[in-house]
Design a protein around this motif. Structure first.
Motif, PDB file in Angstrom:
ATOM      1  N   LYS A 173      -4.853  -4.956  -8.177  1.00 42.03           N
ATOM      2  CA  LYS A 173      -4.899  -4.716  -9.625  1.00 42.03           C
ATOM      3  C   LYS A 173      -3.685  -3.928 -10.096  1.00 42.03           C
ATOM      4  N   ARG A 174      -3.252  -2.998  -9.280  1.00 40.39           N
ATOM      5  CA  ARG A 174      -2.062  -2.225  -9.637  1.00 40.39           C
ATOM      6  C   ARG A 174      -0.789  -3.072  -9.538  1.00 40.39           C
ATOM      7  N   GLN A 175      -0.719  -3.877  -8.497  1.00 41.56           N
ATOM      8  CA  GLN A 175       0.497  -4.632  -8.206  1.00 41.56           C
ATOM      9  C   GLN A 175       0.659  -5.854  -9.109  1.00 41.56           C
ATOM     10  N   TYR A 176      -0.465  -6.453  -9.516  1.00 39.24           N
ATOM     11  CA  TYR A 176      -0.406  -7.704 -10.275  1.00 39.24           C
ATOM     12  C   TYR A 176      -1.063  -7.555 -11.651  1.00 39.24           C
ATOM     13  N   CYS A 197      -8.161  -3.044  -1.044  1.00 37.14           N
ATOM     14  CA  CYS A 197      -7.188  -4.110  -1.321  1.00 37.14           C
ATOM     15  C   CYS A 197      -7.278  -4.582  -2.770  1.00 37.14           C
ATOM     16  N   VAL A 198      -8.481  -4.619  -3.324  1.00 36.92           N
ATOM     17  CA  VAL A 198      -8.645  -4.992  -4.733  1.00 36.92           C
ATOM     18  C   VAL A 198      -7.926  -4.003  -5.633  1.00 36.92           C
ATOM     19  N   ALA A 199      -8.057  -2.714  -5.327  1.00 39.97           N
ATOM     20  CA  ALA A 199      -7.395  -1.678  -6.130  1.00 39.97           C
ATOM     21  C   ALA A 199      -5.875  -1.839  -6.080  1.00 39.97           C
ATOM     22  N   VAL A 200      -5.337  -2.137  -4.910  1.00 43.94           N
ATOM     23  CA  VAL A 200      -3.897  -2.344  -4.765  1.00 43.94           C
ATOM     24  C   VAL A 200      -3.471  -3.588  -5.540  1.00 43.94           C
ATOM     25  N   LEU A 210       0.827  -1.202   0.000  1.00 45.79           N
ATOM     26  CA  LEU A 210       0.000   0.000   0.000  1.00 45.79           C
ATOM     27  C   LEU A 210       0.865   1.257   0.000  1.00 45.79           C
ATOM     28  N   ASN A 211       0.365   2.308  -0.660  1.00 45.38           N
ATOM     29  CA  ASN A 211       1.014   3.608  -0.507  1.00 45.38           C
ATOM     30  C   ASN A 211       0.470   4.259   0.768  1.00 45.38           C
ATOM     31  N   ASP A 212       0.986   5.418   1.104  1.00 46.70           N
ATOM     32  CA  ASP A 212       0.610   6.060   2.373  1.00 46.70           C
ATOM     33  C   ASP A 212      -0.885   6.349   2.458  1.00 46.70           C
ATOM     34  N   ALA A 213      -1.473   6.835   1.366  1.00 44.80           N
ATOM     35  CA  ALA A 213      -2.897   7.171   1.372  1.00 44.80           C
ATOM     36  C   ALA A 213      -3.746   5.907   1.536  1.00 44.80           C
ATOM     37  N   GLU A 214      -3.379   4.835   0.840  1.00 48.70           N
ATOM     38  CA  GLU A 214      -4.126   3.576   0.931  1.00 48.70           C
ATOM     39  C   GLU A 214      -4.009   2.978   2.327  1.00 48.70           C
TER      40      GLU A 214
END
Length: 325
Positions: free
Chosen positions: A174-177, A169-172, A127-131
């Motif tokens: 999708k970005r990560q994988y 978590c889904v948004a993270v 996660l980034n800081d905002a997430e």
């Protein structure tokens, strides 16, 4: 150290971690190192998200290991083997819940809609800081409600906030994988994949009640070896685990779909509704129809309470605005 502990309910988790039970279906805890904690392998029957605040070595995750780092989210779910590892007692905020908290509600989805719960995804979510702030704040909201109301907390209110955490978590994920394709590798990962597929695609209409032999063949193993290996790895018989998942799928369908009891039975492989009713009652303690009626009544009370809270909040805001004028 060789003991495999079953963590099937939120109470099991609280007891295992020497924590206080907040609610039968969900809990949010600030977890610190505790000398009373028992480091053993655990076979889970519920879902866990850990907002980790420390780094550590990879830990056992089914047939593989799970990698994580400081500030990430660790995720594991029903039917998964975890540990043993002191890394799972970090400085962290943890939310644990049973699938049943989403039953009958539009905000919840099935586990396979959250691919980070799969054995095939064995890296934490970065996660980034905002997430991280958003996830932590939502965990805090649930924790505050549980501290105030305990087991009387409104399940609809809790599940809506939990759904927001999962959405983050889904948004993270999708970005990560973005370009990563998860393929089930070991026996536990393949068993999870094919059992999820059986439930998701309602394969019971075609093949009937799933037997150990069916999944053994999918994993290209003999039935005896498959059963022995699963029990040795998890401490649970494969047949018992299949029953656990079938019952949970039945509960979800009974209160989250318009299917009749007969259709629910057939989708899970039961050719006769009476057989399904007996099977269900032996495990749950009540018939499918009684479970459906009781759950609907509970949800209706929760919805009325939510509407009343929303109305009270609106009236309070209106009074505040009028005073300011």
């Amino acid at each position: 150290m060789n003991e495999i502990k079953r963590i099937i309910s939120v109470k099991d988790y609280a007891d295992h971690m020497s924590l206080q039970l907040q609610h039968p279906l969900i809990g949010v805890y600030d977890v610190q190192t505790n000398a009373e904690f028992e480091y053993s392998k655990c076979f889970y029957g519920l879902n866990v998200l850990i907002l980790n605040m420390s780094s550590g070595s990879p830990f056992l995750y089914g047939d593989d290991v799970y990698h994580f780092q400081n500030g990430s989210v660790i995720a594991f779910s029903t039917g998964q083997l975890i540990g043993p590892s002191k890394e799972l007692r970090p400085n962290a905020k943890v939310v644990v819940w049973h699938d049943e908290i989403f039953h009958g509600l539009s905000v919840g989805r099935m586990r396979w809609d959250y691919p980070f719960f799969s054995y095939s995804c064995n890296y934490s979510l970065d996660l980034n800081d905002a997430e991280r702030t958003l996830v932590e704040n939502n965990m805090g909201k649930i924790q505050k409600i549980l501290d105030q109301k305990g087991e009387n907390a409104n399940p609809i209110q809790l599940s809506r906030i939990l759904s927001q955490i999962l959405g983050s978590c889904v948004a993270v994920y999708k970005r990560q994988y973005t370009n990563y394709k998860h393929e089930p590798q070991g026996m536990l990962s393949q068993f999870e994949y094919y059992l999820d597929k059986f439930i998701r695609e309602k394969e019971g209409y075609k093949i009937g009640i799933p037997e150990v032999k069916y999944f053994a063949e999918k994993c290209k193993l003999s039935s005896n070896y498959f059963g022995e290996l699963f029990q040795r790895l998890t401490g649970m018989r494969a047949k018992e685990y299949i029953q656990l998942r079938i019952i949970e799928a039945a509960k979800e369908s009974l209160v989250s779909s318009s299917l009749s009891t007969t259709q629910v039975a057939q989708s899970l492989g039961f050719s006769h509704p009476n057989h399904f009713a007996i099977y269900f009652k032996n495990v749950v303690g009540e018939t499918p129809n009684d479970y459906r009626i009781r759950t609907f009544k509970k949800l209706q009370r929760a919805r009325i309470e939510c509407e009343q809270v929303a109305e009270d909040s609106y009236l309070t805001n209106q009074e505040t605005e009028n005073m300011e004028l």
